[in-house]
Write a protein that holds these residues in place. Structure first.
Motif, mmCIF file in Angstrom:
data_model
loop_
_atom_site.group_PDB
_atom_site.id
_atom_site.type_symbol
_atom_site.label_atom_id
_atom_site.label_comp_id
_atom_site.label_asym_id
_atom_site.label_seq_id
_atom_site.Cartn_x
_atom_site.Cartn_y
_atom_site.Cartn_z
ATOM 1 N N PHE A 3 -15.421 -48.040 6.806
ATOM 2 C CA PHE A 3 -16.356 -49.050 6.336
ATOM 3 C C PHE A 3 -15.637 -50.368 6.049
ATOM 4 O O PHE A 3 -16.199 -51.440 6.193
ATOM 5 C CB PHE A 3 -17.034 -48.597 5.027
ATOM 6 C CG PHE A 3 -18.102 -47.565 5.215
ATOM 7 C CD1 PHE A 3 -19.404 -47.949 5.481
ATOM 8 C CD2 PHE A 3 -17.824 -46.212 5.114
ATOM 9 C CE1 PHE A 3 -20.410 -47.005 5.635
ATOM 10 C CE2 PHE A 3 -18.816 -45.263 5.270
ATOM 11 C CZ PHE A 3 -20.112 -45.655 5.540
ATOM 12 N N SER A 29 -17.783 -60.013 2.087
ATOM 13 C CA SER A 29 -18.476 -58.735 2.301
ATOM 14 C C SER A 29 -17.543 -57.539 2.173
ATOM 15 O O SER A 29 -17.994 -56.400 2.298
ATOM 16 C CB SER A 29 -19.131 -58.721 3.683
ATOM 17 O OG SER A 29 -18.152 -58.645 4.696
ATOM 18 N N ASP A 42 -21.688 -53.408 -1.150
ATOM 19 C CA ASP A 42 -22.211 -52.067 -0.847
ATOM 20 C C ASP A 42 -22.191 -51.760 0.646
ATOM 21 O O ASP A 42 -22.454 -52.631 1.470
ATOM 22 C CB ASP A 42 -23.659 -51.959 -1.344
ATOM 23 C CG ASP A 42 -23.731 -51.952 -2.856
ATOM 24 O OD1 ASP A 42 -22.710 -51.652 -3.493
ATOM 25 O OD2 ASP A 42 -24.815 -52.254 -3.397
ATOM 26 N N HIS A 43 -21.941 -50.494 0.951
ATOM 27 C CA HIS A 43 -22.051 -50.034 2.337
ATOM 28 C C HIS A 43 -23.437 -50.361 2.879
ATOM 29 O O HIS A 43 -24.421 -50.335 2.161
ATOM 30 C CB HIS A 43 -21.872 -48.515 2.400
ATOM 31 C CG HIS A 43 -20.486 -48.048 2.123
ATOM 32 N ND1 HIS A 43 -20.129 -46.737 2.056
ATOM 33 C CD2 HIS A 43 -19.338 -48.735 1.930
ATOM 34 C CE1 HIS A 43 -18.848 -46.614 1.815
ATOM 35 N NE2 HIS A 43 -18.340 -47.819 1.714
ATOM 36 N N GLY A 44 -23.498 -50.666 4.166
ATOM 37 C CA GLY A 44 -24.790 -50.874 4.805
ATOM 38 C C GLY A 44 -25.287 -52.293 4.653
ATOM 39 O O GLY A 44 -24.576 -53.249 5.002
ATOM 40 N N ASP A 45 -26.483 -52.439 4.097
ATOM 41 C CA ASP A 45 -27.078 -53.771 4.023
ATOM 42 C C ASP A 45 -26.271 -54.740 3.169
ATOM 43 O O ASP A 45 -26.284 -55.945 3.421
ATOM 44 C CB ASP A 45 -28.505 -53.686 3.488
ATOM 45 C CG ASP A 45 -28.535 -53.181 2.049
ATOM 46 O OD1 ASP A 45 -28.218 -51.992 1.827
ATOM 47 O OD2 ASP A 45 -28.837 -53.977 1.144
ATOM 48 N N GLN A 94 -22.913 -55.175 2.865
ATOM 49 C CA GLN A 94 -21.907 -55.855 3.672
ATOM 50 C C GLN A 94 -22.547 -56.741 4.740
ATOM 51 O O GLN A 94 -22.099 -57.851 4.998
ATOM 52 C CB GLN A 94 -20.984 -54.813 4.339
ATOM 53 C CG GLN A 94 -20.104 -54.076 3.336
ATOM 54 C CD GLN A 94 -18.941 -53.342 4.019
ATOM 55 O OE1 GLN A 94 -19.114 -52.260 4.537
ATOM 56 N NE2 GLN A 94 -17.772 -53.936 4.015
ATOM 57 N N HIS A 95 -23.601 -56.213 5.336
ATOM 58 C CA HIS A 95 -24.277 -56.930 6.406
ATOM 59 C C HIS A 95 -24.805 -58.290 5.924
ATOM 60 O O HIS A 95 -24.565 -59.328 6.530
ATOM 61 C CB HIS A 95 -25.438 -56.050 6.898
ATOM 62 C CG HIS A 95 -25.867 -56.308 8.307
ATOM 63 N ND1 HIS A 95 -26.360 -55.343 9.128
ATOM 64 C CD2 HIS A 95 -25.885 -57.431 9.047
ATOM 65 C CE1 HIS A 95 -26.663 -55.852 10.310
ATOM 66 N NE2 HIS A 95 -26.383 -57.126 10.281
ATOM 67 N N ARG A 96 -25.502 -58.246 4.792
ATOM 68 C CA ARG A 96 -26.128 -59.472 4.281
ATOM 69 C C ARG A 96 -25.090 -60.485 3.806
ATOM 70 O O ARG A 96 -25.202 -61.683 4.038
ATOM 71 C CB ARG A 96 -27.095 -59.116 3.147
ATOM 72 C CG ARG A 96 -28.007 -60.232 2.734
ATOM 73 C CD ARG A 96 -29.156 -59.719 1.868
ATOM 74 N NE ARG A 96 -28.701 -58.950 0.723
ATOM 75 C CZ ARG A 96 -28.816 -57.627 0.578
ATOM 76 N NH1 ARG A 96 -29.394 -56.896 1.502
ATOM 77 N NH2 ARG A 96 -28.367 -57.028 -0.500
#
Lengths: 485, 485, 485
Positions: free
Chosen positions: A71, A252, A256-259, A261-263
């Motif tokens: 991750f 990022s 948090d994992h998922g959204d 880092q993405h956001r």
């Protein structure tokens, strides 16, 4: 003030930049201390231990790819590049201080990250069952973050201090960082994924306070070395671009994992893009003939990344990121034009790299943006689960609401400033002691003090240079031939 | 032609490179427009929204690691480096245009990616339920790709245009790009993962057509600045290498998860390796004394990456990739030796960076290679499922067969060329208007026009330089001492 | 020795550096051979083939993200950067050999990786059912590793050989590498994830033996070109830093999924940090006035990464990594101060980049550390399953125990040294043949031999330079004005 003044005078003795004993001594002693402390305290965590496979089965994790390593490792490497190449090369702009910029940056980062693993480990990763700090990839990222605070401070005193002073600055800087981070993130429960407050505000004010304590009234004696040359500006752009490009990874890296880092990556990407345009605009507008100034392009273009650090993981919205970047490009560039000269003249703060405009001020803006975004959060935007996850409303903070979270964010901001200014003044006092081997006022910004610098032909006055050339007859003749053609 | 000629004459008035009002005005207005448009149109998609966890449960996605972010973020960052460091530093080879190369590259990329998110979003990511564009990591990659088209075009006009012209070039370039991309990928249903056609062919011809419209008959007046110096060539190698190394990420960034990304990376890696050897061979063979030319090494070594852009995700086979790279190294280097001088002399196209040889021509080759590889595809090689997935034979194209796909690929190629040439001519017309602050013919390739350039001692004639040195007696004396030893 | 001496004399004829036919010939013939061999042997493996989806279902792999591509691609790209930018720029420190450093590094790496895919493929990835080599991302990483061995060897002969010689060196180097790697890893069953033995020890001794065979008694005739200039040292720091930062990826790139990669990255990160401090300490301590030497900072700071190569995936423990780094920083820096001059004077080994201190010696240390760490392994530390996985005790080695594994590690070490020294002597003999176009003794370290080097104003003697300036009256006048202010 009078007391500070007289303290300064006591410390300004004859300068001797020979660090032949102090530098090796500090390096050896501290590195040995690190080994001992690591031996006592630091161990691998479950995800980096050979018992990972057993742990996986226990926790019902279906695949190795869910190891936190996958991750975060790409982001970690980007952050690592920012610390060593980004910060290092950003400071190579001075005509004769590139060795010091990139070399001392290297030294203090390499020391700082070890000390940070310990300091942050004691606060955050201590396993109370066996008294050991368990480290994994997230700890490495946090150590790099911690180092960033000290490298920012280095920017303010670039060219005016010895490597020994820098190591002292780093030792105290990391220590202060770990404490203020613990207070802000754990006790106050502010969120600060990209470190607008924890890293940039703290690091900025820490450096500025130290620079204020180390004020040199006769620094203009080194004025001949304080500018850039053509190629040193290009080198500095390497630093700028690697910072700029990898900032989305910085903000990022530990969200948090998922959204999460993405956001955070998206928001940072947008804020930085916006900053470039307003930086160019202001730089051109305030210069006679509309010419762009490399100082602004190298530095102010990064301000947007600083300022979305706190809010990058929140629902800042894409246009919100653009607005933050827009404002910071303007403010930071104006800072270089107006605030830096003002600070030097009236506040007696000499800020070599202008960290006030790139880190301290945008960091404060970032804290405010974070507080507002947090206070404005709602379940209609985040969803019930999203709100809890994003702001980590659990455990003892499970009754927290967004508006109160906004207040906590603002409180965190104040802590960062206090630690920066307070810590900087104390450390600055220590650094004024006449034992550290710092350069004299007419010897600043000069690699000759601490480095074996290669002699170049251009350093030799023309008459000698000509004779010198005559010795290499081949070269001269081929040039004559070329001229005749 | 006569009409074009007279239009040119009308536009060649007294040049004034002061962009103090036009540049800030364009930056502010356009950035403000971006904020407004982003406010109206751009939102996060499911994978970057705080509702991701709910979405995951709905779609039965077992882990956060299956968020598209983790499939594509490492490639995205590599592409990002190519855009800002790769393209930026590749163009720093000119002796006095490194600021402009890396700085304006930075500016137009930062603007371009915002506009690209909007333009591409309207065509590809519009959510018809609420009229919003939903963005995630793939959009960021596509925006970077879109920007690449404009940066290629910048290569053709490097040193001859003002930053305002570049922003106009980018605004129209992105717009045209988004339209041709929509036609090629969606309407014609050509596949073009690495953008041989969509990015390189379009960008190349767009830049060449603009350069043709902006032809300067007296450009030799700037001849003294048109070459490189030793260190500027080394800086350019930074750009070359980052482009070369990360090209596998470029071509695989938006291909299918799993084998698609894997295969595209392998093919590109191989094609590029092969190109290096033939570039070196041709460069040495066609130079007196067999010496290598840095221009070829900096540019032609990349041609293989361009030429496998379309076919990288297909079953090009490892040896196929090597063959493509082999040919492109030869063709591109010969292009620099023969075609570029020809184009300048007879076609009146001045192509500063030789984008014809690096992008336009290899892009066309890439389109042809893609068409052939697609037409030759068969179930025996791809497997039934593999064929459908690789060529996306579904929805309205579910009856497509490989041979017809080959024809569609060729059609896509033609669209890219037409958009490039046609768009370039129109935009070139606009850029000839005498309002943009471009430099005079004897002032091209000179950072002095748009940048505050640091004065260097080497710029001062020797007599003055000597006096200058005498003021720094220490330096001179130490040199005398050194000479005597 | 007498025999070697007389052989040397026979070979020292009049030098001709014109490689106009030999270089293109070698490039074309070898690249064509690569295409043919790739056509016969190389195919995609299951994870990069379009049949991946079917394979996934067969093997019950739940998601595309478990394709090996996603485990290794980020590390691969970091390794790729180390090979091309890291090694390339590390060698740019010479004042007039930057083109050769970065350019020939590029050439031989691009050839070497193709040949490595074949050689390593025959030994490790041959599918006996159809006689094809099936490649995927791990093969690309291994090919890059294999190339690293040859680039290390290039460091010893930098500036003294022709590109044709380098290609020969690489051809044999890759071949020897693949054989010794097969013996060490497969037959002896030593573990060497980061290649302390397989890459660094072999590459180091291979280069030193070649350099010994190519000894030039009159190399001081090129002494004027053997140093650095200010900016070439800064360029070299780009190489240093990218090597340093990405070394954790190098050592973890092909270790086990999950904890293996995780632990290797942590250990390398720590060892490198520790090395920096002791390098700085020794560099300062052994220099008059305590000034730091750029040669040490550029090179010795990396020694820790070499020395944890073998043991990085084992339970070296964080403090163990620090200790290894601590020692290697000291040893490597002392090597530059004492061993390199000694080797040149008494052993007739001219080692341009000091690879003995950066690769050979730390590689041997790494082998020893690996052997000790392996011998000390126990189930209480690793867990039963962890021990088997980490040391791969399965198949014909399922009865192996740690202590015996330690012995095997040491045996592997010896094989690496023998292959390096032996292979280097043989290849050195071949390279002494007077047909390769290498430079004369007074012409070494000079890009002029093999590159079209841009003429710079600084090359022209001052009198001419002044006239030259006078032609650009504008410049001169503006300078006069500036002087008067």
């Amino acid at each position: 003030m009078g007391c500070v003044q007289s303290f300064r005078e006591i410390c300004d003795r004859q300068k001797n930049t020979n660090v032949r004993f102090s530098l090796p001594a500090v390096c050896f002693v501290w590195q040995t201390a690190m080994i001992i402390l690591f031996g006592i305290f630091i161990r691998y965590n479950e995800e980096s231990s050979p018992r990972w496979k057993e742990y996986r089965r226990e926790k019902n994790i279906s695949s190795d790819i869910e190891n936190d390593f996958y991750f975060r490792y790409p982001s970690f490497q980007d952050v690592h590049v920012m610390i060593f190449v980004g910060f290092g090369f950003l400071m190579t702009f001075l005509k004769r201080y590139s060795f010091g910029a990139v070399g001392f940056n290297f030294l203090i980062a390499a020391f700082g990250l070890q000390w940070a693993l310990l300091m942050q480990g004691w606060f955050h990763s201590l396993d109370y069952t066996d008294g050991k700090i368990k480290i994994g990839i997230e700890n490495l990222i946090n150590a790099d973050f911690c180092v960033a605070g000290c490298l920012i401070a280095y920017g303010a005193v670039l060219g005016k201090v010895s490597p020994v002073q820098l190591l002292v600055l780093t030792l105290f800087g990391i220590t202060l960082f770990a404490v203020e981070e613990y207070i802000i993130l754990d006790l106050i429960h502010a969120r600060d994924a990209g470190g607008s407050m924890v890293i940039h505000t703290f690091g900025g004010y820490y450096g500025l306070a130290i620079s204020w304590m180390l004020y040199r009234p006769n620094l203009d004696q080194s004025g001949r070395l304080q500018g850039s040359v053509y190629h040193s500006d290009v080198f500095a752009m390497i630093g700028t671009l690697f910072l700029w490009m990898f900032w989305p990874s910085f903000n990022s890296a530990i969200t948090d994992h998922g959204d999460g880092q993405h956001r955070a990556a998206i928001n940072t990407y947008l804020a930085l893009a916006s900053t470039v345009l307003t930086t160019v605009a202001i730089s051109s507008l305030f210069q006679k003939h509309g010419k762009l100034d490399m100082v602004h392009i190298q530095n102010s273009t990064l301000a947007g990344g600083v300022a979305v650090g706190t809010a990058a993981e929140f629902m800042l919205m894409p246009y919100g990121s653009l607005i933050v970047g827009f404002c910071c490009g303007i403010i930071s560039t104006l800072g270089y034009i107006y605030i830096s000269p003002f600070m030097e003249k009236y506040l007696k703060i000499q800020d070599t790299c202008g960290i006030h405009n790139l880190h301290a001020l945008p960091g404060v803006i970032g804290g405010i943006v974070g507080a507002i975004t947090a206070a404005a959060a709602s379940e209609s935007v985040y969803g019930h689960e999203g709100l809890l996850n994003t702001f980590d409303f659990e455990g003892e903070f499970k009754d927290m609401v967004p508006t109160r979270q906004g207040g906590h964010q603002a409180a965190g901001m104040c802590v960062a400033i206090c630690f920066g200014v307070g810590g900087g003044i104390i450390v600055g006092c220590i650094l004024r002691l006449p034992i550290w081997g710092d350069p004299a006022d007419d010897n600043c910004f000069d690699d000759e003090c601490y480095w074996e610098v290669p002699q170049e032909e251009a350093d030799i006055p023309p008459v000698l240079q000509y004779n010198n050339h005559m010795q290499n007859k081949d070269v001269v003749e081929s040039n004559f031939t070329m001229e005749q053609n």
